[in-house]
Design a protein around this motif. Structure first.
Motif, PDB file in Angstrom:
ATOM      1  N   ASP A 147       0.855  -1.178   0.000  1.00 56.42           N
ATOM      2  CA  ASP A 147       0.000   0.000   0.000  1.00 56.42           C
ATOM      3  C   ASP A 147       0.899   1.238   0.000  1.00 56.42           C
ATOM      4  O   ASP A 147       1.614   1.473   0.977  1.00 56.42           O
ATOM      5  N   PRO A 148       0.897   2.042  -1.070  1.00 56.04           N
ATOM      6  CA  PRO A 148       1.780   3.210  -1.132  1.00 56.04           C
ATOM      7  C   PRO A 148       1.546   4.220  -0.021  1.00 56.04           C
ATOM      8  O   PRO A 148       2.414   5.055   0.258  1.00 56.04           O
ATOM      9  N   ARG A 172      13.784  -9.585 -13.059  1.00 54.23           N
ATOM     10  CA  ARG A 172      12.965  -8.401 -13.305  1.00 54.23           C
ATOM     11  C   ARG A 172      11.963  -8.273 -12.157  1.00 54.23           C
ATOM     12  O   ARG A 172      11.034  -9.067 -12.057  1.00 54.23           O
ATOM     13  N   VAL A 173      12.191  -7.283 -11.301  1.00 53.76           N
ATOM     14  CA  VAL A 173      11.373  -7.093 -10.105  1.00 53.76           C
ATOM     15  C   VAL A 173      10.641  -5.762 -10.227  1.00 53.76           C
ATOM     16  O   VAL A 173      11.268  -4.717 -10.404  1.00 53.76           O
ATOM     17  N   ARG A 174       9.312  -5.812 -10.131  1.00 52.73           N
ATOM     18  CA  ARG A 174       8.510  -4.594 -10.203  1.00 52.73           C
ATOM     19  C   ARG A 174       7.649  -4.458  -8.962  1.00 52.73           C
ATOM     20  O   ARG A 174       7.236  -5.459  -8.361  1.00 52.73           O
ATOM     21  N   ARG A 175       7.410  -3.229  -8.597  1.00 47.46           N
ATOM     22  CA  ARG A 175       6.566  -2.952  -7.437  1.00 47.46           C
ATOM     23  C   ARG A 175       5.138  -2.656  -7.893  1.00 47.46           C
ATOM     24  O   ARG A 175       4.917  -1.976  -8.875  1.00 47.46           O
ATOM     25  N   ASN A 176       4.182  -3.188  -7.114  1.00 45.46           N
ATOM     26  CA  ASN A 176       2.749  -3.066  -7.419  1.00 45.46           C
ATOM     27  C   ASN A 176       2.454  -3.455  -8.863  1.00 45.46           C
ATOM     28  O   ASN A 176       1.762  -2.737  -9.603  1.00 45.46           O
ATOM     29  N   TYR A 177       2.965  -4.605  -9.221  1.00 46.90           N
ATOM     30  CA  TYR A 177       2.758  -5.210 -10.540  1.00 46.90           C
ATOM     31  C   TYR A 177       2.831  -6.729 -10.352  1.00 46.90           C
ATOM     32  O   TYR A 177       3.665  -7.189  -9.566  1.00 46.90           O
ATOM     33  N   GLY A 181      -1.196  -3.062  -4.978  1.00 47.63           N
ATOM     34  CA  GLY A 181      -1.062  -3.563  -3.612  1.00 47.63           C
ATOM     35  C   GLY A 181      -2.200  -3.210  -2.689  1.00 47.63           C
ATOM     36  O   GLY A 181      -2.329  -3.803  -1.612  1.00 47.63           O
ATOM     37  N   ALA A 182      -3.029  -2.236  -3.081  1.00 45.74           N
ATOM     38  CA  ALA A 182      -4.158  -1.852  -2.231  1.00 45.74           C
ATOM     39  C   ALA A 182      -5.462  -2.509  -2.669  1.00 45.74           C
ATOM     40  O   ALA A 182      -6.522  -2.179  -2.144  1.00 45.74           O
ATOM     41  N   SER A 183      -5.385  -3.433  -3.620  1.00 48.42           N
ATOM     42  CA  SER A 183      -6.588  -4.127  -4.085  1.00 48.42           C
ATOM     43  C   SER A 183      -7.096  -5.108  -3.033  1.00 48.42           C
ATOM     44  O   SER A 183      -6.409  -5.406  -2.057  1.00 48.42           O
ATOM     45  N   ASP A 184      -8.283  -5.638  -3.267  1.00 44.43           N
ATOM     46  CA  ASP A 184      -8.913  -6.572  -2.331  1.00 44.43           C
ATOM     47  C   ASP A 184      -8.030  -7.793  -2.100  1.00 44.43           C
ATOM     48  O   ASP A 184      -7.671  -8.507  -3.035  1.00 44.43           O
ATOM     49  N   ALA A 185      -7.657  -8.010  -0.853  1.00 46.94           N
ATOM     50  CA  ALA A 185      -6.798  -9.145  -0.476  1.00 46.94           C
ATOM     51  C   ALA A 185      -6.843  -9.299   1.037  1.00 46.94           C
ATOM     52  O   ALA A 185      -7.331  -8.415   1.754  1.00 46.94           O
TER      53      ALA A 185
END
Length: 241
Positions: A147-148, A172-177, A181-185
């Motif tokens: 969550d940003p 290859r490392v990506r953030r929020n991909y 990260g704030a989606s339903d979980a």
């Protein structure tokens, strides 16, 4: 007084594709589907176990198929039940919730709450994603979801991404991909109940093409994840000691 180092909690909501005996008839004709990503997160349970064992962390892992009920979705999510179980009578759907959904979620909530109360909880929820979706290739090997709006989560993912980038292999490392990260979980639910300075909810997403190959590359990635996770935790431990 300095804050305590965060304790690690590992969870695996889509670890298996098991179908309990009384529901096998529902899945007649869907055996092939159970072997796909729609049935479970391919390759993830062994990784979750390896990280938990290597770091001495508690592990909560589910092995029933997500096609029965999705443990990583909120109670009112339209994808909580699959096309196989959504047509069931409400009483039958409630039975699924009472047998599989609520016990798992309560266990993770309890573990996270205990660790947060003792100093801090770093909750790593482990998943995998398909290499291609709707004809488009995903251009990442790993995704770190957070969550940003929560600075400690962002800080942790930046540090982990940097350590992973320094490994041999050119991951290859990506953030929020490939997801936000704030989606339903499950971690999103826990964030609502635990303070941001005591709870970090991070989702690790692994491109399924790597565990599907199940060769040296997968072994290398698992070892790299363990090594770098130890490194990031050690850095934080030194900072707060």
């Amino acid at each position: 007084m300095s804050p305590e180092p965060f304790s690690l909690l590992i969870s695996c909501e889509h670890g298996g594709n098991q179908v309990p005996g009384e529901y096998r008839q529902l899945f007649a004709g869907h055996q092939a589907l159970l072997q796909t990503h729609r049935g479970y997160d391919i390759g993830i349970l062994p990784l979750a176990r390896r990280l938990a064992e290597g770091l001495g962390a508690p592990l909560a892992a589910a092995e029933v198929t997500r096609l029965l009920v999705d443990l990583n979705r909120s109670r009112h999510s339209p994808t909580l039940f699959s096309f196989i179980t959504k047509p069931l009578a409400e009483t039958e759907r409630e039975k699924l919730l009472e047998r599989y959904y609520h016990p798992y979620r309560r266990r993770v909530e309890r573990l996270a709450g205990e660790l947060a109360g003792a100093g801090g909880c770093l909750h790593l929820s482990i998943h995998s994603f398909t290499p291609e979706l709707h004809g488009r290739l995903r251009n990442a090997d790993l995704g770190l979801l957070y969550d940003p709006r929560r600075p400690l989560e962002r800080e942790f993912c930046l540090a982990w991404q940097q350590q992973l980038a320094e490994l041999a292999g050119g991951w290859r490392v990506r953030r929020n991909y490939p997801y936000r990260g704030a989606s339903d979980a499950l971690v999103t639910h826990l964030r609502r109940n635990l303070p941001p300075d005591r709870y970090l909810g991070i989702e690790l997403e692994v491109n399924q093409r790597i565990p599907v190959l199940d060769g040296p590359l997968w072994e290398q990635l698992q070892e790299g994840l363990l090594h770098t996770l130890v490194g990031v935790l050690e850095v934080r431990k030194r900072r707060v000691s």
